[in-house]
Design a protein around this motif. Structure first.
Motif, PDB file in Angstrom:
ATOM      1  N   TRP A  23      -5.760   0.940   1.967  1.00 60.70           N
ATOM      2  CA  TRP A  23      -5.629  -0.433   1.484  1.00 60.70           C
ATOM      3  C   TRP A  23      -6.882  -0.893   0.743  1.00 60.70           C
ATOM      4  CZ3 TRP A  23      -8.651  -4.620   2.978  1.00 60.70           C
ATOM      5  CH2 TRP A  23      -9.486  -4.434   4.087  1.00 60.70           C
ATOM      6  N   ASN A  57       0.823  -1.213   0.000  1.00 62.87           N
ATOM      7  CA  ASN A  57       0.000   0.000   0.000  1.00 62.87           C
ATOM      8  C   ASN A  57       0.858   1.265   0.000  1.00 62.87           C
ATOM      9  OD1 ASN A  57      -2.473  -1.602   0.302  1.00 62.87           O
ATOM     10  ND2 ASN A  57      -1.740  -1.958   2.391  1.00 62.87           N
ATOM     11  N   GLN A 111      -0.567  -6.632   5.427  1.00 62.00           N
ATOM     12  CA  GLN A 111       0.444  -5.591   5.335  1.00 62.00           C
ATOM     13  C   GLN A 111       1.810  -6.225   5.544  1.00 62.00           C
ATOM     14  OE1 GLN A 111      -0.013  -2.330   4.566  1.00 62.00           O
ATOM     15  NE2 GLN A 111       2.198  -2.042   4.555  1.00 62.00           N
TER      16      GLN A 111
END
Length: 809
Positions: free
Chosen positions: A246, A214, A800
């Motif tokens: 995101w 991201n 992530q």
């Protein structure tokens, strides 16, 4: 080495064994020079983290190869409490919110909608049926033992506004009951204290660079001065981080943070101080219904492009924004004598902020006036700005001359997105050719200034009998105003006229708080008994800066609140505890934002009972707690009226009243075991049963508390060796839970996996240390519902992955 606080003899014996066992577990300590650095003694609030005194210096920004020295079974007190371990810090991606590190502790559930926890709007905390979120603030939060100034969205500041992840030493969670000295009047469901790390005695410059999914970027720099004098050390740090949303292709967050701290040890005195500055821009995520999640769990129904249709573009993510700037500083003086200890800490906090939305219309204002009133700050107003007044109507389309247009009579065309599609006036198909869109950019301004101090003292009256007294005082001055701006060309962008066409309201709130307490602890053999009282004195004042609404004053004092408990040291490794406390949450100034009088509303109160056992030896740390909580005088806002979509203009009034409360009972357990010299396993279990105890409005007696997890299970396996290799895997399962008051939304269970791995090299040329790491949170990219408000839920943050390199010079 400064003196430690006076503790009952039996307790000291248990805790000395605990500390020694931590030191003996040094085979879990990697020998990196980062781990070997020695820093100043930690603050005396938490003896359990004092393995620095047993040999290993502590700085979570150091290597993952440092000692797993932070005890997860809590302090020897009469209530449940836990502290984070280094493994919990290693688990999070670099730059994560400091809130995220407590998510694996028993009883705690953290919901964050954004990478790095970079969206305060969607951040929630749940603990034993109590919540922090958009609609409730029932858990206390402190920074180095000082109040954070509320955790609400409008004017509050959670811990991540004060502390960089790398500057966190540990987080101490007191589930259900807070320490009697805790400086918070939100702590119905316990307190979370975030403790910052101290400067190092050796000079060092640290640089940390991170990059990941991201478009996430983070830069962190910290300079430790080493010994400025024989007694004084200090550090200065700066970080910058940014990431894209995101979900979707639009929206971003960025944050800049500066912190500085010094510590001076002067024989029996310790003087310390800290300053932080934090500036953040966060584009938000939106709550969705359970049916919307089931339809498409990848989308929170905010959009990425401007369509030129105001009704649709009210969901344009870059227009949903949180802007905050926070300054916080304190100066602490601590004295530690043979029989007498004391500290006093004055502090100052200043916040400036703004919340943005884009209503799909221009407001027709009735009964307002022009000409800036005296005493009003010039926040983007102009000579034509209307002050005050009320919502008389609205329009979304104008002709070429800017004259409002009405939809074609009988037009039945309707949009389908968002919020049900609106009416004929929202659909461009219901206007003649040449109609131009018209909409607003709405700003709510939050400004807050707090000044206060805490003072605490303890005296060993006779051997084995310690008496504590203390005071917390604070003066908080908060301004809130709202202005509306015309979007210049809704067809092309959300850019707005900086001169507002309407200043809807401008109000000032002053909250004065004083809390006093006294507690006595007596140790007889292996049993320590304590009893205490405290009382809050809270006064709220509201002033309308337009001079239209009546001024309001409200006293929200607590009753005298009692605590009592006992700790029994069964053996050198086992202690039993039991305790009772009365917790209090004062009426918040947000409740008196309108013109309603609240003379019949009282502060909220919770009676908390804890009983449990803690075990500690050279390879095992464990705890088991049973609890029962009776929450009464719950304050509920009951809307008067209804509106489709978002009530941008606050057309719906809200009536607040006390409506009973919540009964909670459950079990919390944790275990941490060093199964070999290099491997550690950790697990925590939460069983919670929270129910409403009165029927009123949309709340039904015996229904389960909305958004309160009933079952949570955490398992973590971590590894580290003397060669600098470290890593681990962790899983957290949250069982099904009810999402709304009516208990008709059964939210699905979820299991989230985190993975991390790294390598630390002690010396690379002229560099002191080089650490490489890779972290993956939610590695399976699981879609799940996090927190929210009853009936509306945020999608939990997706996968992530972050790579990091940290270098010391």
């Amino acid at each position: 080495m400064k003196n430690t606080p006076i503790l009952p003899t039996g307790t000291n014996k248990f805790w000395l064994n605990l500390l020694c066992s931590s030191a003996l577990a040094g085979s879990m300590v990697a020998t990196s020079s980062i781990a070997a650095e020695t820093k100043k003694d930690e603050e005396p609030q938490a003896v359990e983290a004092s393995v620095a005194a047993a040999g290993a210096g502590q700085d979570n920004a150091s290597s993952a190869n440092e000692a797993d020295v932070l005890v997860v079974v809590g302090k020897p007190v009469t209530y449940a409490n836990n502290a984070t371990s280094n493994v919990m810090l290693e688990q999070e991606v670099p730059g994560a919110s400091v809130l995220s590190v407590i998510d694996n502790l028993p009883g705690v559930n953290i919901g964050e909608g954004g990478t790095f926890g970079s969206d305060d709007w969607s951040t929630t905390i749940s603990m034993r049926g109590f919540n922090v979120g958009l609609s409730e603030q029932q858990i206390g939060m402190t920074i180095d033992g000082l109040p954070n100034g509320n955790s609400n969205y409008g004017g509050g500041s959670k811990a991540n506004r004060y502390i960089d992840f790398e500057n966190l030493s540990r987080a101490e969670v007191s589930q259900g009951t807070s320490d009697i000295s805790s400086a918070s009047h939100e702590a119905l469901g316990g307190t979370i204290n975030f403790v910052t790390n101290n400067p190092f005695e050796e000079a060092r410059l640290r640089a940390s660079l991170s990059a990941g999914d991201n478009n996430a970027r983070r830069y962190y720099f910290r300079y430790d001065t080493g010994n400025l004098t024989d007694s004084t050390t200090a550090y200065l740090s700066y970080s910058r981080q940014s990431n894209d949303a995101w979900i979707g292709d639009a929206g971003y967050s960025d944050r800049d943070h500066i912190a500085a701290k010094f510590v001076s040890d002067l024989d029996e005195w310790t003087i310390s101080g800290r300053f932080s500055w934090d500036e953040a821009h966060e584009d938000n995520f939106q709550r969705i219904s359970l049916s919307q999640f089931e339809e498409n769990p990848n989308w929170d129904r905010l959009t990425d492009v401007i369509t030129g249709i105001p009704y649709v573009d009210q969901a344009y993510r870059p227009s949903w924004s949180t802007l905050r700037t926070n300054y916080f500083a304190y100066l602490r003086a601590e004295y530690a004598g043979e029989q007498f200890n004391a500290e006093i800490t004055p502090y100052y906090h200043n916040q400036k902020g703004r919340g943005d939305w884009v209503p799909q219309y221009i407001v027709d204002v009735a009964d307002g006036f022009t000409g800036m009133p005296s005493g009003i700050r010039d926040l983007h107003t102009g000579p034509d700005t209307i002050y005050g007044g009320s919502f008389a109507g609205a329009y979304s389309y104008v002709d070429a001359m800017g004259v409002p247009l009405a939809p074609i009579d009988g037009c039945e065309a309707r949009l389908t997105f968002p919020y049900g599609g609106g009416g004929a006036g929202d659909n461009p198909a219901c206007y003649e050719a040449g109609a131009n869109p018209a909409s607003s950019y709405r700003h709510t301004h939050y400004n807050k200034e707090r000044i206060g101090f805490t003072a605490n003292a303890e005296y060993e009256v006779v051997e084995q009998n310690v008496f504590r007294i203390g005071l917390w005082w604070e003066h908080a001055n908060r301004d809130e105003s709202r202005d509306w701006h015309r979007i210049i060309d809704p067809r092309s962008s959300h850019e707005f006229d900086h001169a507002a066409y309407w200043r809807q309201y401008d109000r000032n709130f002053v909250t004065k708080t004083a809390m006093v307490y006294a507690e006595d602890t007596l140790t007889v053999g292996n049993v320590s008994l304590n009893a205490g009282i405290r009382k809050f004195f809270v006064t709220l004042n509201r002033k309308d800066n337009f001079g239209i609404e009546n001024q309001a004053k409200l006293d929200a004092d607590s009753d005298v609140l009692f605590t009592a408990g006992a700790v029994f040291e069964a053996t050198d490794e086992i202690e039993l505890f039991a305790g009772f406390s009365q917790n209090f949450a004062a009426i918040k100034d947000s409740i008196i934002e309108g013109s309603a009088e609240l003379s019949d509303v009282e502060g909220e109160k919770a009676d908390n009972f804890d009983v449990g056992i803690r075990v500690r030896n050279d390879w095992l740390r464990a705890s088991l707690t049973g609890y029962f909580i009776q929450f009464s005088n719950r304050i509920v806002g009951i809307p008067v009226g209804d509106i489709d979509g978002i009530d941008y203009a606050s057309q719906i009034d809200t009536v607040y009243q006390n409506v009973g409360g919540i009964d909670s009972k459950g079990i919390e357990a944790s275990i941490s075991a060093d199964v070999t010299d290099n491997w550690n396993i950790y697990s925590s279990l939460t069983l919670n049963d929270s129910k409403y105890n009165e029927t009123i409005g949309n709340v039904t007696k015996d229904n389960k508390v909305a958004l309160s997890p009933e079952f949570q299970l955490v398992g973590t396996l971590s590894y580290q060796n003397d060669d600098g290799v470290f890593g681990g895997v962790s899983a957290k399962h949250v069982g099904k839970r009810w999402g709304n008051f009516a208990n008709t939304d059964r939210l699905p269970a979820s299991t989230i996996f985190d993975l991390w791995i790294g390598y630390n090299v002690e010396q690379v040329g002229s560099l002191q240390n080089v650490k490489l790491s890779l972290n993956a949170n939610n590695i399976t990219d699981k879609r799940y519902l996090g927190g929210g408000t009853p009936g509306g839920y945020f999608i939990g943050s997706g996968r992530q992955v972050m790579a990091n390199i940290t270098i010391d010079y």
